[in-house]
Design a protein around this motif. Structure first.
Motif, PDB file in Angstrom:
ATOM      1  N   SER A   7      34.706  27.060  44.915  1.00  0.00           N
ATOM      2  CA  SER A   7      33.363  26.352  44.647  1.00  0.00           C
ATOM      3  C   SER A   7      32.717  26.197  45.860  1.00  0.00           C
ATOM      4  O   SER A   7      31.474  26.405  46.263  1.00  0.00           O
ATOM      5  CB  SER A   7      33.335  25.527  43.508  1.00  0.00           C
ATOM      6  N   LEU A   8      33.511  25.302  46.449  1.00  0.00           N
ATOM      7  CA  LEU A   8      32.978  24.496  47.865  1.00  0.00           C
ATOM      8  C   LEU A   8      32.626  25.665  48.766  1.00  0.00           C
ATOM      9  O   LEU A   8      31.695  25.819  49.544  1.00  0.00           O
ATOM     10  CB  LEU A   8      33.749  23.686  48.528  1.00  0.00           C
ATOM     11  N   LEU A   9      33.537  26.880  48.925  1.00  0.00           N
ATOM     12  CA  LEU A   9      33.283  28.092  49.814  1.00  0.00           C
ATOM     13  C   LEU A   9      32.180  28.602  49.344  1.00  0.00           C
ATOM     14  O   LEU A   9      31.345  29.027  50.259  1.00  0.00           O
ATOM     15  CB  LEU A   9      34.558  28.752  49.999  1.00  0.00           C
ATOM     16  N   ARG A  10      31.764  28.840  48.270  1.00  0.00           N
ATOM     17  CA  ARG A  10      30.736  29.663  47.635  1.00  0.00           C
ATOM     18  C   ARG A  10      29.495  28.989  47.853  1.00  0.00           C
ATOM     19  O   ARG A  10      28.583  29.478  48.436  1.00  0.00           O
ATOM     20  CB  ARG A  10      30.628  29.926  46.128  1.00  0.00           C
ATOM     21  N   ARG A  11      29.542  27.609  47.664  1.00  0.00           N
ATOM     22  CA  ARG A  11      28.375  26.830  47.874  1.00  0.00           C
ATOM     23  C   ARG A  11      27.921  26.492  49.461  1.00  0.00           C
ATOM     24  O   ARG A  11      26.685  26.429  49.834  1.00  0.00           O
ATOM     25  CB  ARG A  11      28.607  25.348  47.080  1.00  0.00           C
ATOM     26  N   SER A  14      29.982  28.708  55.456  1.00  0.00           N
ATOM     27  CA  SER A  14      30.363  28.257  56.995  1.00  0.00           C
ATOM     28  C   SER A  14      30.307  27.140  57.153  1.00  0.00           C
ATOM     29  O   SER A  14      30.587  26.389  58.195  1.00  0.00           O
ATOM     30  CB  SER A  14      29.760  29.229  57.905  1.00  0.00           C
ATOM     31  N   ARG A  15      29.383  26.166  56.344  1.00  0.00           N
ATOM     32  CA  ARG A  15      29.188  24.878  56.714  1.00  0.00           C
ATOM     33  C   ARG A  15      30.078  23.932  56.231  1.00  0.00           C
ATOM     34  O   ARG A  15      30.381  22.933  56.666  1.00  0.00           O
ATOM     35  CB  ARG A  15      27.852  24.357  55.909  1.00  0.00           C
ATOM     36  N   LEU A  16      31.191  24.349  55.568  1.00  0.00           N
ATOM     37  CA  LEU A  16      32.277  23.705  55.203  1.00  0.00           C
ATOM     38  C   LEU A  16      33.198  23.681  56.134  1.00  0.00           C
ATOM     39  O   LEU A  16      34.036  24.491  56.483  1.00  0.00           O
ATOM     40  CB  LEU A  16      33.081  24.258  53.913  1.00  0.00           C
TER      41      LEU A  16
END
Length: 133
Positions: A7-11, A14-16
Motif C-alpha cells: 500500500s505504501l509503495l502504491r501510494r 519513489s517518495r517512500l
C-alpha cells in the motif's frame, strides 16, 4: 506487513524514502514486497529498526539487504544486570539505577555474531562486585 508495504509503495512510489519499525522482524516480512516492487536492497526505502537487534537483523544490515541499521539492546549484559538487581533486592539493598545503553548498529559496526554484546568488561565488573573485591 506485506499489505502495508504494498500500500505504501502504491501510494508513495519513489517518495517512500524510509521504513521505521520497533522491531526488525517487520523488515524480514517486507523484503518480498520490496523485491517484487524492484526496490534495490540498499534502498530507498532505507529501513531502520529499534528493538533487540536479532541475528536476522544483523544479517540484513551486514548484507545491506533492505535494512540499513538497527538499535540493538545489549541483551547479554541485561541478563547479568537482572541477576545483580535480584541479588540486591534479596540482600535488602537499593537497585543500582544502571540503565544499559543501546547501540546504533550499521554496516560499519555490525557484530560478527548474532547478538550485540558490548566490549565494556561488564562481566569482570559484576564478578568483582559479587565476590566482594
Amino acid at each position: 506487513m506485506t499489505g502495508l508495504v504494498s500500500s505504501l509503495l502504491r501510494r508513495d512510489g519513489s517518495r517512500l524514502g524510509y521504513l521505521l519499525a520497533v522491531n526488525g522482524n517487520y523488515f524480514g516480512a517486507a523484503k518480498p514486497e520490496l523485491n517484487n516492487a524492484g526496490k534495490p536492497a540498499a534502498g530507498p526505502p532505507v529501513a531502520v529498526a529499534a528493538g533487540d537487534g536479532d541475528a536476522a537483523e544483523f544479517q540484513r544490515v551486514r548484507d545491506g539487504d533492505h535494512q540499513a541499521a538497527t538499535v540493538a539492546e545489549p541483551l547479554v549484559l541485561q541478563g547479568w544486570q537482572v541477576v545483580d538487581e535480584l541479588n540486591r533486592a534479596l540482600a535488602g539493598r537499593p537497585s543500582s539505577g544502571f540503565v544499559a545503553t543501546p547501540a546504533l548498529i550499521t554496516r560499519r559496526n555490525v557484530p560478527a555474531g548474532d547478538v550485540f554484546d558490548p566490549p565494556s568488561g561488564y562481566r569482570d565488573v559484576y564478578r568483582k562486585m559479587w565476590n566482594g573485591s
